[in-house]
Every structure is written in structure tokens, then in C-alpha cells.
Design an enzyme around this catalytic site. Structure first.
Site, PDB file in Angstrom:
ATOM      1  N   VAL A 100       0.854  -1.204   0.071  1.00  0.00           N
ATOM      2  CA  VAL A 100       0.010  -0.083  -0.048  1.00  0.00           C
ATOM      3  C   VAL A 100       0.827   1.256   0.144  1.00  0.00           C
ATOM      4  CG1 VAL A 100      -0.345  -0.143   2.699  1.00  0.00           C
ATOM      5  CG2 VAL A 100      -1.879   1.238   1.153  1.00  0.00           C
ATOM      6  N   SER A 101       0.445   2.242  -0.843  1.00  0.00           N
ATOM      7  CA  SER A 101       1.306   3.511  -1.206  1.00  0.00           C
ATOM      8  C   SER A 101       2.628   3.384  -0.956  1.00  0.00           C
ATOM      9  CB  SER A 101       0.937   4.429   0.121  1.00  0.00           C
ATOM     10  OG  SER A 101       1.121   5.644   0.094  1.00  0.00           O
ATOM     11  N   TRP A 102       3.605   3.650  -0.348  1.00  0.00           N
ATOM     12  CA  TRP A 102       5.071   3.507  -0.376  1.00  0.00           C
ATOM     13  C   TRP A 102       5.348   1.760  -0.510  1.00  0.00           C
ATOM     14  CZ3 TRP A 102       8.515   0.898   2.837  1.00  0.00           C
ATOM     15  CH2 TRP A 102      10.022   1.332   2.661  1.00  0.00           C
ATOM     16  N   THR A 126      -1.175   3.407  -4.866  1.00  0.00           N
ATOM     17  CA  THR A 126       0.271   3.338  -5.120  1.00  0.00           C
ATOM     18  C   THR A 126       0.556   3.851  -6.549  1.00  0.00           C
ATOM     19  OG1 THR A 126       2.463   2.483  -4.654  1.00  0.00           O
ATOM     20  CG2 THR A 126       0.711   0.958  -5.946  1.00  0.00           C
TER      21      THR A 126
END
Length: 270
Positions: A100-102, A126
Site C-alpha cells: 500500500v502506497s510506499w 500506489t
């Protein structure tokens, strides 16, 4: 606030001289969870509890949660090697991976460098890194500091700008999940090491080489990661598909935990 969340048991493992905090929860097919920047595994708790037929393996990246900070910053390539060695230490060979994301960038890097170990890939909120369409300036500015993990006042102020979607419309959600963020804030050095890990990183030249079933999850109102990035990634991945979360915001994995867990598990069960 809903401070009565029971956090699954955690353990510390030593990998390449770094102490990593890990938590294994549930039973079924193993799913490795790679979290957003600065976030401890507690933040994924609502999503993990919503999984019905999956064993989730969550770990704190170096410098976050209960994990030690590396002496020098590691690039995503080095961090993906660390993740592989953590799986070795825990006795897992092949897993599904959700980033998730980073953590989605780390998941892409892991799928490139350790593809034999990845069965299916889920990329949530992401981007393909450098050359992707950037988020709103004020959201990016708030990401440059770990303050939202240490100051509840600052978090309340920036959360609607930063996360959008359901959190902007419903402040109650903000309070419900805020306490999960302050349980274990990242170290300042750990946070900046994570920022450095992604500097200049991109999956644009090689994303088409990841021949794994891939589910790209994105919100229609995410100030950090505009939806256009997810559309591009889903098209670029040879076995990619897109699922858009209406009114999701950047934290849809937490705010829409039940709904997203069902989507993810049906994808993993195919």
C-alpha cells in the site's frame, strides 16, 4: 476513539543485522503486507481483521513501529532483499504480496527481483514512482515530515487534505482510526530513510515484465495518488486489472476494510 483494538501478537526477528518486528495473523493462503511510509503494522489492523481465509504476514519496515533503524539508508532494491530474508527466517517460500502506497513501490520492486516468490500481487493506492502523475502539492508537502505520526493536532489538520475521500466527508472515521497511528510513531531517521529509499525510483521501464496476476486498487478521490496512475499500471501489467473504490481516499484499505478485504480475497482465490 476505538482504542480497544486487539493487536495480533508480534515477534522480533534478526535479519542481516537488523531487528524487524513481524506479526502473523489468521489462517489460509499467506499474504505479505507492505505498509505505507512511516506506518507501523497496527495501522493495517482493520483490514487484517476483515480477512476471512488468509494468513496475513505484516512487518514493520526498518525505522518504523518496533523495527530497528538501519545505520545507512537502503534503496528499495536493498529493502526488497531484506523482505526476502525475513520470509526465509519465517519459513515462507511463496506468498501473495499486497503493498500500500510506499509499500506498493516496495512490492513492485520485490515482484521484479524475487518474482519466483510472488504468486499474486495487489497494489493499493500506489504509483510507478518517478514519472507518475504527482498528487496535490499540499498533500505532498505534508508527506515530507513524520509529524502526522506524533502530533494529533497536526494529523487532524492535514488528514482531510492528505487522505481525501471518506475521511474528508466523515470526521468520525478520522477519530476512529487516528489512535492506530500514534501507538508506534516512526523514528525521524527511519522516516527520512524511507523517503530516500524511493527517491528517483521508478517501475515505468520494467513493470511490463511482471508476469503475475495483479490487482491494482485505487480511489477516485486520492490527493496523494491520482487515479490516472493506477489506470496506467493496470494496463501496463501483463495480467493487471483495476478496481476503483468510490469515495475511497488514500486510506481506503482502512476506512473500507470489509469491502476491500472481500475484493482482495476473491482475487486471491481465483
Amino acid at each position: 476513539s476505538g482504542a480497544a483494538v486487539a493487536i495480533p501478537a508480534t515477534e522480533l526477528i534478526e535479519v542481516a543485522g537488523v531487528r524487524l518486528r513481524v506479526s502473523i495473523h489468521g489462517s489460509g493462503r499467506p499474504l505479505l503486507l507492505l505498509n505505507g511510509i512511516g506506518a507501523a503494522l497496527e495501522l493495517l489492523e482493520p483490514f487484517r481483521r476483515a480477512l476471512r481465509s488468509t494468513e496475513s504476514i505484516a512487518l514493520d519496515a526498518p525505522g518504523t513501529g518496533g523495527s530497528g533503524t538501519t545505520r545507512f539508508p537502503l534503496l528499495l532494491r536493498g529493502l526488497s532483499g531484506l523482505v526476502a530474508r525475513a520470509l526465509d527466517a519465517l519459513g515462507y517460500d511463496r506468498v501473495d504480496v499486497l503493498g500500500v502506497s510506499w509499500g506498493g513501490a516496495l512490492a513492485q520492486e520485490f515482484a521484479l527481483r524475487h518474482r519466483r516468490r510472488v504468486r499474486r500481487l495487489v497494489l493499493a493506492a500506489t504509483t510507478p514512482g518517478w514519472a507518475s502523475v504527482p498528487g496535490r502539492l499540499e498533500a505532498i508537502r505534508a508527506l515530507a515530515t513524520p509529524r502526522r505520526y506524533t502530533s494529533p493536532e497536526y494529523f487532524e489538520k492535514v488528514a482531510p487534505i492528505l487522505y481525501g475521500g471518506a475521511i474528508r466527508a466523515n470526521p468520525r472515521l478520522l477519530r476512529e482510526h487516528a489512535h492506530l497511528r500514534f501507538i508506534r510513531p516512526p523514528s525521524g531517521r527511519g522516516y527520512y530513510w524511507q523517503l530516500l529509499a524511493g527517491t528517483g525510483w521508478t517501475s515505468v521501464p520494467w513493470l511490463h515484465r511482471i508476469h503475475r496476476p495483479a490487482l491494482v486498487l485505487a480511489a477516485d478521490d486520492d490527493p496523494i495518488v491520482p487515479l490516472v496512475n493506477a489506470r496506467w499500471m493496470a494496463r501496463r501489467l501483463p495480467q493487471g486489472r483495476l478496481h476503483v473504490v468510490p469515495n475511497g481516499g488514500h486510506l481506503f484499505l482502512v476506512t473500507h476494510a470489509e469491502e476491500i478485504a472481500a475484493v482482495v480475497e476473491s482475487f486471491l482465490a481465483e
